[in-house]
Design an enzyme around this catalytic site. Structure first.
Site: not given
Length: 615
Positions: A2, A27, A75, A101-102, A488, A492, A495, A511, A610
């Site tokens: 948020c 964010r 969010w 926010n939380g 990584e 990318k 996401e 395997h 973010k």
């Protein structure tokens, strides 16, 4: 997570708040709202689901005129992303509004208690519990600061809260509980600001202070007073001069922030090296690390804690520190670390890697480390952030603002910082000699140029992206230090393009993952000329033997892999310890261009934020 913006001063609050929320879009959010005390003395609220454009339409339809107010991008955690769940939330009287926010972990018990006392709720959120608690406590105390303090002491879980009320219309009251997202107080000329992150208010002031756990701030036009959650005044906070330039947060010529940030990496790497290494001798100086030779010699272990992209950066760091400093290194997810009773003591260095410095899981891991008297350090991008403040030492990435949700330049800067750290530890321990140090310094001096050469592959990568954009599954393979590169690269792609992708250590392919190989699943193989090169050729051959398509990341002049792979991405040759920084660049670009071809929201991919400031 948020985003929060608040303003009190002589100017119209609404445009300042809306612009600040715009700066916090990176964010991630799913609804937005704002509240202003208008000239008639009443609080006006506008809210809507979706992007900020929807809120701007609501404001255009019914403007708000006042000089004190606050805004929020949400969010969703409790309740779906709807207009009635958007912040700010009002109390039953309509005279108090709150943004948060939380997460209120005990919200259900508090909600049931309040309902039993006759309070009515109009949303599904945990945040509405806070505003009703503040309202109840104001009725008892008839003082807003005391009401907020009492309400905060009833909450469980991390929360950053801003309260605005017509009862005391000249102030914003801010409180922080736990490690929920940051609280930044901006000090202007005859005006004051509050935000959850620095970029929201950077256009208006570079002078900022930061609220810590269990602290409050009462913000008026002329200044700010600080208290703890026991109601005791605390001294004025240290003022930090923030060096970021607002212009650097603009997209400029680029289509997306992520694209801009990928191309900024030659500069960001130059900045993270500047002033830290003597290129004539190879000696490294990390003045803010607060780790002298005696302290270094006392260490017998390093633990790296991080999440997401920063975790993969830590996997590279493990190779660097173990090889250059000869210290054993563990790499752990911040989200899991505190739950497994870690073995730590004062001879352990716990290194947190976090771009924002506000990632709640990583902060919790640092808190766990302090319980065992371990030394702590943070590699962080945001100046003055929580991770930097609570750690014994810090290495700033110096990458500048990173707006795109998918991290790019922070990844390469944090690896570079870990290389500098590995060299510093090795030099202090006497295991990294002067000749090797100088050779590495020489390579580091060439690093920005080699990253620029990798970026020159952009047009070719656009062509590859068009060719592969309609596949639904990808496998990324790497060995040794490039296992992290594979992880990584896959992250990318998944996401921002929403394509399923997995990064695997190449030796593990037989395997299990080899069962998935067919003509419908391309494999990206990191096959650079290093000590495991022959092993990677074998992996490429195994994929091709099963009709798989191979995109190979290679060094110039590699005719062996060229004869086997379907497509090549060529990057400059570099020493093993720097190669991951260069190798990830084309994988960032490939993911970016595939996402663009697929029409994805590159800078704000769905369901992602973010800075993850709640567990």
């Amino acid at each position: 997570m948020c985003g929060i913006v608040g303003y009190v001063g002589p100017r119209a609050a609404t445009p300042i708040i809306l612009e600040g929320l715009q700066q916090l879009e990176y964010r991630g959010y799913d609804s937005a709202g704002l509240a202003v005390i208008e000239v008639n003395g009443n609080i006006a609220v506008r809210r809507d689901a979706g992007k900020l454009g929807n809120l701007r339409e609501r404001v255009a339809e019914a403007p708000l005129k006042g000089t004190i107010g606050m805004g929020h991008t949400r969010w969703a955690t409790h309740g779906p992303p709807t207009a009635y769940n958007a912040h700010p939330h009002r109390d039953h009287s309509g005279q108090i509004v709150v943004v948060q926010n939380g997460i209120v972990e005990n919200f259900l018990a508090l909600r049931n208690e309040l309902i039993g006392q006759g309070y009515e709720f109009s949303s599904d959120t945990d945040t509405e519990v806070i505003v009703q608690l503040v309202s109840r406590e104001f009725d008892r105390a008839e003082d807003m600061t005391e009401a907020v303090r009492r309400a905060m002491n009833l909450l469980h879980g991390p929360s950053a809260v801003v309260v605005l009320s017509t009862h005391e219309p000249d102030k914003l009251i801010v409180a922080r509980l736990g490690n929920a997202g940051g609280v930044v107080v901006g000090h202007g000329q005859g005006e004051m600001f509050v935000a959850s992150d620095i970029p929201a208010i950077l256009e208006h002031t570079r002078t900022m202070s930061f609220l810590e756990n269990r602290e409050m701030a009462v913000i008026r036009q002329g200044g700010v007073e600080y208290f703890d959650l026991k109601g005791r005044p605390i001294p004025p906070k240290e003022l930090h001069a923030i060096p970021w330039d607002p212009i650097s947060a603009a997209r400029g010529q680029y289509r997306h922030f992520m694209q801009k940030e990928i191309f900024e990496q030659p500069n960001s790497l130059t900045d993270t090296l500047r002033g830290r290494i003597d290129f004539a001798t190879g000696q490294v100086a990390l003045s803010d690390l607060n780790l002298d030779q005696a302290a270094v010699m006392s260490l017998d272990k390093v633990v790296i804690v991080a999440c997401g992209t920063s975790y993969y950066s830590g996997l590279v760091g493990k190779y660097l520190i173990e090889n250059l400093a000869r210290l054993p290194v563990e790499v752990d997810y911040g989200s899991e670390y505190r739950y497994r009773n870690p073995i730590l003591d004062e001879r352990t260095l716990v290194l947190a890697i976090t771009q924002s410095g506000e990632t709640v899981d990583t902060l919790a891991a640092l808190e766990e480390a302090r319980k065992y008297n371990a030394r702590t350090a943070a590699i962080v991008n945001a100046v003055g952030s929580q991770a930097a403040r609570v750690s014994d030492g810090v290495i700033y990435m110096q990458a500048g603002p990173e707006i795109g949700v998918a991290s790019t330049k922070a990844y390469t800067s944090s690896i570079t910082d870990q290389l500098l750290l590995a060299m510093y530890l090795g030099q202090q321990r006497g295991v990294l000699d002067a000749e090797t140090s100088l050779a590495l310094a020489t390579e580091l001096a060439l690093l920005p140029e080699k990253v620029g050469e990798a970026l020159a592959q952009d047009e070719h990568l656009q062509e590859l992206a068009q060719k592969y954009a309609n596949y639904h599954n990808f496998l990324y393979l790497g060995r040794g230090i490039h296992y992290a590169t594979a992880r990584e690269g896959a992250l990318k792609l998944k996401e921002i393009s929403y394509i399923h992708a997995e990064g695997y250590p190449a030796g593990e392919m037989k395997h299990g993952p080899i069962a998935l190989i067919d003509e419908n699943m391309p494999t990206v193989a990191v096959a650079l000329r290093d000590r495991l090169y022959d092993k990677m050729i074998s992996q490429v051959e195994q994929v091709k033997a099963r009709n798989g398509k191979v995109i190979a990341l290679v060094n110039p002049g590699d005719e062996v892999v060229a004869a086997k792979a379907d497509d090549l991405i060529v990057i400059p040759q570099a020493v093993e310890w720097l190669a991951p920084i260069i190798a990830v660049i084309p994988l960032q670009l490939l993911a970016y261009h595939i996402a663009v071809w697929r029409g994805s929201d590159v800078d704000q991919p769905r369901n992602l934020a973010k800075s993850v400031t709640v567990e």
